[in-house]
Design a protein around this motif. Structure first.
Motif, mmCIF file in Angstrom:
data_model
loop_
_atom_site.group_PDB
_atom_site.id
_atom_site.type_symbol
_atom_site.label_atom_id
_atom_site.label_comp_id
_atom_site.label_asym_id
_atom_site.label_seq_id
_atom_site.Cartn_x
_atom_site.Cartn_y
_atom_site.Cartn_z
ATOM 1 N N LEU A 16 0.826 -1.121 0.088
ATOM 2 C CA LEU A 16 0.095 -0.111 0.104
ATOM 3 C C LEU A 16 0.917 1.368 -0.092
ATOM 4 N N PRO A 17 0.641 2.291 -0.744
ATOM 5 C CA PRO A 17 1.249 3.428 -0.715
ATOM 6 C C PRO A 17 1.280 4.289 0.668
ATOM 7 N N ALA A 18 2.292 4.940 1.095
ATOM 8 C CA ALA A 18 2.366 5.367 2.357
ATOM 9 C C ALA A 18 1.287 6.520 2.648
ATOM 10 N N THR A 19 0.729 7.067 1.701
ATOM 11 C CA THR A 19 -0.127 7.879 1.691
ATOM 12 C C THR A 19 -1.559 7.661 1.768
ATOM 13 N N ALA A 20 -1.862 6.195 1.547
ATOM 14 C CA ALA A 20 -3.189 5.693 1.608
ATOM 15 C C ALA A 20 -3.852 5.988 2.740
ATOM 16 N N PRO A 21 -5.389 6.362 2.713
ATOM 17 C CA PRO A 21 -5.720 6.870 3.985
ATOM 18 C C PRO A 21 -5.718 5.699 5.356
ATOM 19 N N HIS A 22 -5.639 4.420 4.845
ATOM 20 C CA HIS A 22 -5.540 3.600 6.269
ATOM 21 C C HIS A 22 -4.064 3.273 6.283
ATOM 22 N N ALA A 23 -3.071 3.732 5.738
ATOM 23 C CA ALA A 23 -1.647 3.630 6.097
ATOM 24 C C ALA A 23 -1.051 4.386 7.231
ATOM 25 N N THR A 24 -2.168 5.245 7.755
ATOM 26 C CA THR A 24 -1.660 6.005 8.963
ATOM 27 C C THR A 24 -2.611 5.748 9.978
ATOM 28 N N ALA A 25 -2.234 6.245 11.242
ATOM 29 C CA ALA A 25 -3.136 5.942 12.280
ATOM 30 C C ALA A 25 -4.394 6.855 12.319
ATOM 31 N N PRO A 26 -5.389 6.467 12.665
ATOM 32 C CA PRO A 26 -6.670 7.349 12.851
ATOM 33 C C PRO A 26 -6.449 8.621 13.762
ATOM 34 N N GLN A 27 -7.423 9.648 13.539
ATOM 35 C CA GLN A 27 -7.159 10.686 14.191
ATOM 36 C C GLN A 27 -8.091 10.256 15.640
ATOM 37 N N PRO A 28 -7.933 10.808 16.890
ATOM 38 C CA PRO A 28 -8.835 10.437 18.149
ATOM 39 C C PRO A 28 -10.068 11.231 18.135
ATOM 40 N N ASP A 29 -11.030 10.406 18.432
ATOM 41 C CA ASP A 29 -12.380 11.044 18.228
ATOM 42 C C ASP A 29 -13.069 11.202 19.578
ATOM 43 N N GLY A 30 -12.125 10.884 20.736
ATOM 44 C CA GLY A 30 -12.955 11.258 21.969
ATOM 45 C C GLY A 30 -13.231 9.921 22.661
ATOM 46 N N LEU A 31 -13.169 8.817 21.846
ATOM 47 C CA LEU A 31 -13.613 7.609 22.594
ATOM 48 C C LEU A 31 -12.290 6.565 22.596
ATOM 49 N N GLY A 32 -11.250 7.075 22.590
ATOM 50 C CA GLY A 32 -10.027 6.109 22.374
ATOM 51 C C GLY A 32 -9.699 5.779 21.006
ATOM 52 N N SER A 33 -8.746 4.909 20.831
ATOM 53 C CA SER A 33 -8.401 4.446 19.463
ATOM 54 C C SER A 33 -9.378 3.342 18.984
ATOM 55 N N ASP A 34 -9.284 3.029 17.757
ATOM 56 C CA ASP A 34 -10.301 2.267 17.142
ATOM 57 C C ASP A 34 -10.266 0.919 17.653
ATOM 58 N N PHE A 35 -8.832 0.374 17.879
ATOM 59 C CA PHE A 35 -8.802 -0.876 18.596
ATOM 60 C C PHE A 35 -9.313 -0.891 20.236
ATOM 61 N N ALA A 36 -9.185 0.444 20.706
ATOM 62 C CA ALA A 36 -9.862 0.389 22.030
ATOM 63 C C ALA A 36 -11.294 0.158 22.227
ATOM 64 N N GLN A 37 -11.912 0.930 21.242
ATOM 65 C CA GLN A 37 -13.312 0.794 20.982
ATOM 66 C C GLN A 37 -14.046 -0.669 20.579
ATOM 67 N N LEU A 38 -13.243 -1.294 19.894
ATOM 68 C CA LEU A 38 -13.326 -2.637 19.531
ATOM 69 C C LEU A 38 -13.270 -3.449 20.543
ATOM 70 N N SER A 39 -12.253 -3.131 21.469
ATOM 71 C CA SER A 39 -12.080 -4.295 22.618
ATOM 72 C C SER A 39 -12.974 -3.997 23.607
ATOM 73 N N ARG A 40 -13.586 -2.919 23.827
ATOM 74 C CA ARG A 40 -14.804 -2.715 24.833
ATOM 75 C C ARG A 40 -15.828 -3.582 24.313
ATOM 76 N N ARG A 41 -16.204 -3.515 23.136
ATOM 77 C CA ARG A 41 -17.223 -4.283 22.645
ATOM 78 C C ARG A 41 -16.804 -5.896 22.938
ATOM 79 N N ILE A 42 -15.761 -6.167 22.602
ATOM 80 C CA ILE A 42 -15.446 -7.852 22.755
ATOM 81 C C ILE A 42 -15.461 -8.052 24.343
ATOM 82 N N ALA A 43 -14.943 -7.128 25.137
ATOM 83 C CA ALA A 43 -14.733 -7.565 26.477
ATOM 84 C C ALA A 43 -16.364 -7.673 27.022
ATOM 85 N N ALA A 44 -17.137 -6.645 26.520
ATOM 86 C CA ALA A 44 -18.650 -6.793 27.051
ATOM 87 C C ALA A 44 -19.303 -8.086 26.755
ATOM 88 N N GLU A 45 -18.958 -8.662 25.637
ATOM 89 C CA GLU A 45 -19.503 -9.958 25.464
ATOM 90 C C GLU A 45 -18.980 -11.144 26.055
#
Length: 361
Positions: A16-45
């Motif tokens: 993937l080119p280094a400039t691809a949209p998903h080749a860099t980390a996403p900007q914080p959205d106040g809910l933590g990283s994307d992985f942290a959001q997914l982890s909370r869903r997984i843990a809740a189950e």
């Protein structure tokens, strides 16, 4: 945002080119990283909770198959039907290896000491593979999956996994690289021997923390393994049994582990991927059913295993549904396909990566 799972119809490209949209980390959205959001869903189950009942039954079945296989060897006696038993025992040994994998990731026990003790018993004593050597290698793979220079599973020792590796290849890797798509499955016939060879070789290096213990367990394994086979069978049939058993063990293990990442995104030093995208984009899930889940030890849910390595095997199917939905919401490519299609993709990838060698590059 779409709420239905995204299932790609084509594999993620090799680079993937280094400039691809998903080749860099996403900007914080106040809910933590994307992985942290997914982890909370997984843990809740409750998907990270231990499953002692499942692993007790699974370990019991594997151990019964292991003991029963050697009993059947003596019961059958001097007959070529022993080669069918050798094939069946390759499945049992591979299942021991898959149990070792789960022990190493602390899916069975939460604490280190029982995990290591169980891992050494399963790997060294029962299977004939160094737990310490494999654990070191596998840990580095999980940290940098499909990374050209950091993942030991894509080191260009015999097979080249990217065109950059192909252009730099020399010696045996360059010779095999010309025809590697055709040689891939035949090479797997030697994987069982390769595991044993590297296990003994690693005892002399710094990778194995308890070399005397692991070495002793390996010696006991092979003394019992060869001793039982040659005690039960005439010399010619014993050699044939060993050849079939080791060859099919290598093929089984290769066919389980190869679909996980081979042919997916190869990460180069120039890329910048956050943890979630690094694990998802480099991994391939294999669709199946309860039988395939058992045959592959749950590793057909490779995306979820890489995101949550300590998640018990029976929780992976549910985790896959949650992860697919989450990736669809975030616009992250999530790839899964059938087992046979995964092998076709691997061979096509190997043929592409060998092109620079065939063209003289």
């Amino acid at each position: 945002m779409p709420t239905q799972p995204v299932t790609m119809t084509k594999a993620v490209p090799e680079t993937l080119p280094a400039t691809a949209p998903h080749a860099t980390a996403p900007q914080p959205d106040g809910l933590g990283s994307d992985f942290a959001q997914l982890s909370r869903r997984i843990a809740a189950e409750g998907l990270l909770d231990r499953r002692p009942g499942y692993y007790t039954v699974r370990a019991g079945l594997v151990l019964a198959g292991f003991i029963g296989g050697f009993y059947a060897m003596f019961a059958l006696g001097d007959t070529w039907w022993q080669l069918g038993l050798a094939a069946a025992m390759s499945v049992v040994f591979a299942q021991v290896g898959l149990m070792t994998h789960d022990l190493a990731h602390r899916q069975v026990f939460s604490r280190r000491l029982p995990s290591e003790a169980g891992g050494r018993i399963a790997a060294n004593l029962l299977m004939g593979m160094s737990y310490g050597w494999w654990m070191n290698k596998h840990t580095r793979h999980h940290a940098n999956p499909n990374h050209e220079t950091r993942d030991p599973d894509v080191s260009p020792d015999l097979v080249v996994w990217s065109q950059r590796q192909a252009r730099q290849a020399s010696g045996l890797a360059r010779f095999i690289g010309r025809r590697q798509a055709y040689l891939f499955f035949p090479l797997l016939l030697l994987e069982g021997l390769n595991l044993s060879f590297n296990s003994f070789r690693a005892l002399r290096g710094p990778v194995v923390k308890r070399p005397l213990l692991e070495g002793a367990l390996l010696v006991v394994h092979f003394a019992a393994y060869f001793g039982l086979v040659f005690a039960a069978l005439p010399f010619g049939k014993a050699v044939a049994f060993l050849a079939v058993h080791q060859a099919l063990l290598g093929v089984y293990l290769g066919c389980v582990f190869a679909p996980n990442h081979k042919g997916m995104l190869m990460v180069t030093p120039e890329m910048r991927l956050d943890f979630l995208r690094r694990q998802v984009l480099t991994s391939r899930n294999v669709r199946g059913n309860a039988v395939l889940d058992s045959v592959m030890g749950g590793l057909n849910y490779q995306v979820e295993h890489h995101l949550f390595p300590s998640m018990p095997t029976p929780a992976l199917r549910r985790a896959a549904r949650i992860t697919r939905e989450f990736c669809a919401e975030k616009g992250i490519p999530y790839y899964e396909t059938g087992l046979l299609r995964s092998y076709r993709e691997i061979l096509a990838h190997l043929h592409r990566t060998g092109e620079p060698i065939r063209s003289g590059g």
